[in-house]
Design a protein around this motif. Structure first.
Motif, mmCIF file in Angstrom:
data_model
loop_
_atom_site.group_PDB
_atom_site.id
_atom_site.type_symbol
_atom_site.label_atom_id
_atom_site.label_comp_id
_atom_site.label_asym_id
_atom_site.label_seq_id
_atom_site.Cartn_x
_atom_site.Cartn_y
_atom_site.Cartn_z
ATOM 1 N N LYS A 78 0.418 15.676 1.065
ATOM 2 C CA LYS A 78 0.203 14.594 2.033
ATOM 3 C C LYS A 78 -0.751 15.046 3.130
ATOM 4 N N TYR A 124 0.673 4.487 0.520
ATOM 5 C CA TYR A 124 0.297 4.274 1.921
ATOM 6 C C TYR A 124 1.020 3.047 2.445
ATOM 7 N N PRO A 126 0.831 7.602 5.375
ATOM 8 C CA PRO A 126 1.091 7.909 3.967
ATOM 9 C C PRO A 126 2.518 8.408 3.775
ATOM 10 N N SER A 149 -4.665 5.989 -0.350
ATOM 11 C CA SER A 149 -4.903 5.810 1.080
ATOM 12 C C SER A 149 -4.825 4.325 1.417
#
Length: 204
Positions: free
Chosen positions: A9, A108, A115, A188
């Protein structure tokens, strides 16, 4: 569990990687197998385990999440998707049809604007974490992630890819099973993006 899946992450993304080997016992069937499945517009699942279980389970989760979106008019958040997935695994454990799968749920969250990465095993244990891995390869690479991942300063995309490359090289050096190529995807706020194939370079 000679497979390998990993999640890292970053500040505004999650990098998910997996080997591309489909094998059973001592036989390799192919090395172009994608183990990272989209289950939403901004959520993906990396799965390893018995091939039949992984295929059926990820399809079941993806279709149920799509049904949820059609009924409600909006997507599940990554946390909701992880909770639903964990519940399905927990339910299967109490039946005669338990799934032998370990997985990562990455996505996300547009509501929280961050995230998320969830590590879930075949016993339906779910934990949100900054990084994680499954498979025998995780035994060789978790120490690398522990050493190089800075929780106070999450990695950039380039740093996350470089960290993943370190893990691939370590597998090539120390793991007796050959995992030559790896697939990478980044989740994302812009969705799911596939990156170029990664090859181990320990002996290059």
């Amino acid at each position: 569990m000679t497979e390998y899946i990993i999640g890292i992450k970053g500040k505004d993304f999650v990098l998910v990687g997996a080997d591309q080997t489909a094998a059973r016992s001592v036989i390799v069937y192919q090395q172009e197998y994608d183990k990272i499945y989209p289950i939403g517009k901004k959520t993906a699942m990396a799965v390893c385990g018995e091939v039949g279980d992984t295929n059926f389970f990820q399809e079941s989760i993806a279709k149920n999440i799509a049904l949820y979106e059609m009924r409600n008019g909006y997507d599940m958040t990554p946390n909701e998707a992880a909770c639903f997935t964990r519940h399905r695994l927990a339910t299967s454990l109490r039946s005669r049809k338990s799934y032998m799968v370990n997985l990562l749920v990455a996505g996300y969250d547009d509501i929280e604007d961050k995230p998320e990465l969830h590590l879930i095993d075949y016993l339906a244990a779910d934990i949100e974490c900054p990084y994680g891995a499954h498979g025998y390869g995780a035994m060789f690479t978790m120490s690398i992630l522990d050493r190089h991942y800075n929780k106070d300063k999450p990695p950039t995309r380039e740093e996350a890819i470089a960290l993943f490359q370190k893990c691939c090289d370590e597998l090539q050096r120390r793991f007796s099973i050959n995992l030559p190529v790896f697939r990478l995807k980044i989740i994302s706020k812009d969705g799911i993006e596939e990156l170029p194939i990664v090859k181990a370079k320990a002996f290059a």
